[in-house]
Write a protein that holds these residues in place. Structure first.
Motif, mmCIF file in Angstrom:
data_model
loop_
_atom_site.group_PDB
_atom_site.id
_atom_site.type_symbol
_atom_site.label_atom_id
_atom_site.label_comp_id
_atom_site.label_asym_id
_atom_site.label_seq_id
_atom_site.Cartn_x
_atom_site.Cartn_y
_atom_site.Cartn_z
ATOM 1 N N ALA A 60 0.812 -1.124 -0.046
ATOM 2 C CA ALA A 60 0.014 0.098 -0.178
ATOM 3 C C ALA A 60 0.797 1.314 -0.142
ATOM 4 C CB ALA A 60 -0.975 0.234 1.148
ATOM 5 N N PHE A 61 0.366 2.310 -0.795
ATOM 6 C CA PHE A 61 1.437 3.511 -0.650
ATOM 7 C C PHE A 61 0.225 4.728 -0.176
ATOM 8 C CE2 PHE A 61 3.106 0.844 -4.141
ATOM 9 C CZ PHE A 61 4.538 1.292 -3.953
ATOM 10 N N ASP A 62 0.969 5.321 0.448
ATOM 11 C CA ASP A 62 0.376 6.865 0.710
ATOM 12 C C ASP A 62 0.373 7.701 -0.691
ATOM 13 O OD1 ASP A 62 -0.211 9.352 2.125
ATOM 14 O OD2 ASP A 62 1.872 9.931 1.744
ATOM 15 N N ALA A 63 -0.199 8.690 -0.749
ATOM 16 C CA ALA A 63 -0.201 9.451 -2.031
ATOM 17 C C ALA A 63 0.687 10.759 -2.076
ATOM 18 C CB ALA A 63 -1.473 9.763 -2.587
ATOM 19 N N ASP A 64 0.214 11.754 -1.213
ATOM 20 C CA ASP A 64 0.826 12.884 -1.208
ATOM 21 C C ASP A 64 2.235 12.923 -0.598
ATOM 22 O OD1 ASP A 64 -1.510 14.337 -2.272
ATOM 23 O OD2 ASP A 64 -2.472 14.798 -0.301
ATOM 24 N N ASP A 65 3.304 13.646 -1.298
ATOM 25 C CA ASP A 65 4.645 13.411 -0.723
ATOM 26 C C ASP A 65 5.080 12.206 -0.683
ATOM 27 O OD1 ASP A 65 5.048 16.553 -0.832
ATOM 28 O OD2 ASP A 65 3.716 16.338 0.664
ATOM 29 N N THR A 66 4.477 11.194 -1.291
ATOM 30 C CA THR A 66 5.126 9.741 -1.406
ATOM 31 C C THR A 66 5.348 9.400 -2.711
ATOM 32 O OG1 THR A 66 4.169 8.974 0.585
ATOM 33 C CG2 THR A 66 4.857 7.463 -0.862
ATOM 34 N N LEU A 67 4.118 9.506 -3.581
ATOM 35 C CA LEU A 67 3.918 9.327 -4.827
ATOM 36 C C LEU A 67 4.172 10.783 -5.693
ATOM 37 C CD1 LEU A 67 1.326 6.757 -5.177
ATOM 38 C CD2 LEU A 67 3.732 6.415 -5.160
ATOM 39 N N TRP A 68 3.665 11.750 -5.216
ATOM 40 C CA TRP A 68 3.723 13.264 -5.739
ATOM 41 C C TRP A 68 4.009 14.345 -4.820
ATOM 42 C CZ3 TRP A 68 -0.983 10.163 -7.172
ATOM 43 C CH2 TRP A 68 -1.963 10.591 -6.341
ATOM 44 N N HIS A 69 4.589 15.550 -5.593
ATOM 45 C CA HIS A 69 4.846 16.557 -4.564
ATOM 46 C C HIS A 69 3.510 17.163 -4.016
ATOM 47 C CE1 HIS A 69 9.204 16.730 -5.068
ATOM 48 N NE2 HIS A 69 9.110 16.309 -6.154
ATOM 49 N N THR A 70 3.496 17.454 -2.955
ATOM 50 C CA THR A 70 2.237 18.337 -2.270
ATOM 51 C C THR A 70 2.833 19.137 -1.401
ATOM 52 O OG1 THR A 70 0.899 16.586 -2.592
ATOM 53 C CG2 THR A 70 0.248 18.292 -1.088
ATOM 54 N N GLU A 71 3.666 19.191 -0.393
ATOM 55 C CA GLU A 71 3.909 19.774 0.688
ATOM 56 C C GLU A 71 4.595 21.086 0.333
ATOM 57 O OE1 GLU A 71 4.441 21.474 4.687
ATOM 58 O OE2 GLU A 71 3.019 19.952 3.916
ATOM 59 N N ARG A 72 5.663 21.227 -0.675
ATOM 60 C CA ARG A 72 6.102 22.148 -1.070
ATOM 61 C C ARG A 72 5.292 23.300 -1.583
ATOM 62 N NH1 ARG A 72 9.417 20.284 -6.570
ATOM 63 N NH2 ARG A 72 7.571 20.179 -8.053
ATOM 64 N N PHE A 73 4.003 22.825 -2.044
ATOM 65 C CA PHE A 73 2.927 24.028 -2.567
ATOM 66 C C PHE A 73 2.511 24.606 -1.424
ATOM 67 C CE2 PHE A 73 2.961 20.418 -6.192
ATOM 68 C CZ PHE A 73 3.662 21.353 -6.897
ATOM 69 N N PHE A 74 1.970 23.757 -0.299
ATOM 70 C CA PHE A 74 1.875 24.469 1.069
ATOM 71 C C PHE A 74 2.678 25.538 1.422
ATOM 72 C CE2 PHE A 74 -0.995 20.770 0.465
ATOM 73 C CZ PHE A 74 -2.284 21.211 1.308
ATOM 74 N N ARG A 75 4.042 25.070 1.367
ATOM 75 C CA ARG A 75 5.093 25.912 1.992
ATOM 76 C C ARG A 75 5.185 27.279 1.178
ATOM 77 N NH1 ARG A 75 8.141 23.581 5.933
ATOM 78 N NH2 ARG A 75 7.654 21.582 6.186
ATOM 79 N N LEU A 76 4.934 27.272 -0.161
ATOM 80 C CA LEU A 76 5.120 28.104 -0.913
ATOM 81 C C LEU A 76 3.881 29.357 -0.807
ATOM 82 C CD1 LEU A 76 6.124 26.659 -4.435
ATOM 83 C CD2 LEU A 76 7.619 28.329 -3.037
ATOM 84 N N THR A 77 2.695 28.602 -0.494
ATOM 85 C CA THR A 77 1.508 29.448 -0.248
ATOM 86 C C THR A 77 1.644 30.197 1.160
ATOM 87 O OG1 THR A 77 0.134 27.765 -1.595
ATOM 88 C CG2 THR A 77 -0.884 29.398 -0.237
ATOM 89 N N GLN A 78 2.231 29.318 2.097
ATOM 90 C CA GLN A 78 2.238 29.876 3.266
ATOM 91 C C GLN A 78 3.187 31.059 3.348
ATOM 92 O OE1 GLN A 78 2.481 27.025 6.646
ATOM 93 N NE2 GLN A 78 3.870 28.351 7.494
ATOM 94 N N ALA A 79 4.225 30.956 2.569
ATOM 95 C CA ALA A 79 5.387 32.068 2.417
ATOM 96 C C ALA A 79 4.593 33.395 1.910
ATOM 97 C CB ALA A 79 6.496 31.695 1.594
ATOM 98 N N HIS A 80 3.670 33.295 0.831
ATOM 99 C CA HIS A 80 2.856 34.154 0.133
ATOM 100 C C HIS A 80 1.668 34.901 1.264
ATOM 101 C CE1 HIS A 80 1.202 36.596 -2.826
ATOM 102 N NE2 HIS A 80 -0.112 36.036 -2.839
ATOM 103 N N PHE A 81 1.279 33.927 2.020
ATOM 104 C CA PHE A 81 0.319 34.419 3.142
ATOM 105 C C PHE A 81 1.409 35.286 3.997
ATOM 106 C CE2 PHE A 81 -1.385 33.006 7.407
ATOM 107 C CZ PHE A 81 -2.534 33.735 7.343
ATOM 108 N N ALA A 82 2.627 34.950 4.477
ATOM 109 C CA ALA A 82 3.252 35.799 5.327
ATOM 110 C C ALA A 82 3.631 37.281 4.777
ATOM 111 C CB ALA A 82 4.598 35.187 5.583
ATOM 112 N N ASP A 83 3.856 37.311 3.148
ATOM 113 C CA ASP A 83 4.162 38.619 2.837
ATOM 114 C C ASP A 83 2.629 39.325 2.561
ATOM 115 O OD1 ASP A 83 6.626 37.996 2.151
ATOM 116 O OD2 ASP A 83 6.073 37.024 -0.064
ATOM 117 N N LEU A 84 1.519 38.646 2.654
ATOM 118 C CA LEU A 84 0.214 39.422 2.698
ATOM 119 C C LEU A 84 0.009 40.238 3.792
ATOM 120 C CD1 LEU A 84 -2.033 36.865 0.638
ATOM 121 C CD2 LEU A 84 -1.042 39.076 -0.295
ATOM 122 N N LEU A 85 0.571 39.623 4.729
ATOM 123 C CA LEU A 85 0.105 40.149 6.206
ATOM 124 C C LEU A 85 1.449 40.761 6.988
ATOM 125 C CD1 LEU A 85 -2.209 37.295 7.560
ATOM 126 C CD2 LEU A 85 -2.860 39.750 6.758
#
Length: 232
Positions: free
Chosen positions: A9-34
């Protein structure tokens, strides 16, 4: 040790494909907005507190993340956050939900190769529509005998899934990047577990590495899974 591994059995996010890096990029943009309202470190702490409060209500995934960012923005600005910022955060969420799938190195080869010798399951958590979209775009869906999309990964989930769609937990292996969600609950029901980290883990997914467990191994690359299974 007698080994009879029939199911992987496989996990999907960040096991088979990238996911977390998009959350981190969005969080960086969130910091810029505020940036005019609070320091990035403080904002990160407040966002994490909101995510911890909200995960039981919204579950894991982009939608819960965006709602937690909006809630945090309202809090740190003392309810004066501009509507334009809220609108931008919602747009970020839509962009994340529409982002093309980027497979991790070796993911396609490993899944296809194992599908020829083992029953394959995908056990992932998050928003149903988003996870279905990502699986369809990944091109890997045809290799899985069963797909389980859940709100949380618990020992009971693994016990039920490996019993109903495989030969039981003792004959199954779970592969994933999260110690808390993929590794520990699978080990607790008697399965094998392989940890393949993909960068820093999200704070809510962190846990201690199992020690001296006969059915656990940590690998640096997903491609190493094939030789590990062959050597069992």
């Amino acid at each position: 040790m007698s080994v009879s591994l029939t199911t992987v059995a496989f996990d999907a996010d960040d096991t088979l494909w990238h996911t977390e890096r998009f959350f981190r990029l969005t969080q960086a943009h969130f910091a810029d907005l505020l940036a005019d309202y609070t320091e990035p470190d403080h904002l990160h702490e407040r966002l994490l507190e909101a995510e911890r409060r909200n995960v039981g209500h919204y579950g894991f995934g982009v939608k819960g993340f965006v709602l937690s960012m909006i809630e945090t923005a309202i809090e740190v600005t003392e309810e004066t956050v501009p509507a334009s910022v809220i609108s931008e955060l919602m747009a970020c969420g839509r962009d994340m939900l529409a982002h093309p799938i980027d497979l991790l190195p070796g993911a396609g080869d490993v899944v296809e190769t194992l599908s020829k010798s083992h029953r394959l399951l995908l056990i992932t958590k998050g928003d149903l529509l988003d996870q279905e979209r990502k699986l369809a775009q990944s091109g890997l869906g045809e290799f899985f005998d069963w797909v389980e999309i859940v709100s949380h990964k618990t020992p009971a989930i693994y016990e039920r899934t490996f019993t109903q769609h495989a030969d039981g937990p003792q004959h199954a292996m779970m592969i994933g990047d999260s110690l808390r969600s993929d590794i520990l609950p699978a080990l607790s029901v008697g399965s094998w577990a392989v940890h393949v980290p993909n960068g820093p883990a999200w704070a809510l997914e962190q846990a201690e590495m199992p020690k001296n467990h006969a059915r656990f191994v940590a690998l640096s690359s997903l491609s190493d899974v094939l030789s590990h299974i062959e050597n069992l």
